[in-house]
Design an enzyme around this catalytic site. Structure first.
Site, PDB file in Angstrom:
ATOM      1  N   SER A 144      -1.219 -19.205  14.773  1.00  0.00           N
ATOM      2  CA  SER A 144      -1.539 -19.377  16.184  1.00  0.00           C
ATOM      3  C   SER A 144      -3.043 -19.238  16.333  1.00  0.00           C
ATOM      4  CB  SER A 144      -0.842 -18.288  17.011  1.00  0.00           C
ATOM      5  OG  SER A 144      -1.362 -18.195  18.317  1.00  0.00           O
ATOM      6  N   TYR A 157       2.083  -9.428  18.381  1.00  0.00           N
ATOM      7  CA  TYR A 157       2.030 -10.861  18.105  1.00  0.00           C
ATOM      8  C   TYR A 157       0.753 -11.227  17.354  1.00  0.00           C
ATOM      9  CZ  TYR A 157       2.209 -15.915  18.958  1.00  0.00           C
ATOM     10  OH  TYR A 157       2.241 -17.288  18.810  1.00  0.00           O
TER      11      TYR A 157
END
Length: 253
Positions: A144, A157
């Protein structure tokens, strides 16, 4: 060289929706036989049906990648069904709870790390074991933009996605001379439903995109899929240990 994957076998974890689904479809369009994996059998079968409607070949295997035994079984089944494993997208992941660290529990941390980081580690281990038998293979991990930068209220995350970047680099070095290429994609704001979670309105989301994404729009799952297909093809034969940002210029700032 082209992105032709005729005769190849591709595995996509988290292939039930979004980037995973579109990549599974793209693999099939490039000529590969596809194993779609995920926890939701109904949505997984929907992905298979979409591939088959276009004349492609695909199978769904239900898997919880946080369980090593299930990942090992997934790779075994893939080879039993199609005879090899040539390409893989390790895409399964969760965002987790959005909150400051002081409001997060150990369970909140484990939920994200067990799937995003440990699950990817399990997938890499068993995929590589099979590819070593074949003498070659290409693996792409989904990280990401938050694998490169921080994000407030996203500590588990961000940590898990940074970890995926580290795994990619380490394993690319371990297997560079053994015919296995390992890379990462780093999607930015992609129109899959995840980026607008936590925003109060479409107006807030649109303002965020126009302010922070140089191209001024969200990306699409098929655009991410194209990067994956290229990385798995012979066109990227000298590419390993790197990350491709598909983010409209977000990380260039």
């Amino acid at each position: 060289m082209t992105n032709n994957l005729d005769g190849k076998v591709a595995l996509v974890t988290g292939g039930t929706t979004g980037i995973g689904r579109e990549t599974a479809i793209a693999f099939a369009r490039a000529g590969a036989k596809v194993v779609v994996s995920g926890r939701g059998s109904e949505r997984g079968q929907e992905t298979v049906n979409l591939i088959q409607k276009e004349g492609g070949e695909a199978t769904f295997v239900q898997t919880d990648i946080s369980q090593a035994t299930e990942v090992e079984a997934l790779i075994t089944q893939t080879v039993e069904i199609y005879g090899s494993l040539d390409c893989a997208l390790n895409n399964a992941g969760v965002e987790g709870k959005l909150a400051p660290i002081t409001e997060l529990s150990e369970e909140d941390l484990n939920q994200v790390v067990d799937i995003n980081l440990k699950g990817t580690w399990f997938c890499l281990k068993y995929e590589i074991m099979q590819m070593l038998k074949q003498g070659k293979g290409a693996i792409v991990n989904t990280s990401s933009g938050y694998g490169e930068v921080g994000g407030a209220n996203l500590s588990p995350y961000c940590a898990s996605k940074h970890g995926i970047m580290g795994l990619t680099k380490s394993l690319a070095l371990e297997y560079a001379k053994q015919g296995i290429r390992i890379n990462t994609i780093a999607p930015g704001p992609i129109d899959t439903g995840m980026p607008d979670r936590g925003t109060s309105s479409k107006e807030v989301l649109d303002n965020y995109i126009s302010t922070f994404v140089p191209m001024g729009r969200m990306g699409t799952a098929p655009e991410v899929a194209e990067a994956v297909i290229w990385l798995c093809s012979d066109a990227a034969s000298f590419v390993t240990g790197t990350s491709i940002a598909v983010d409209g210029g977000y990380l260039a700032q």
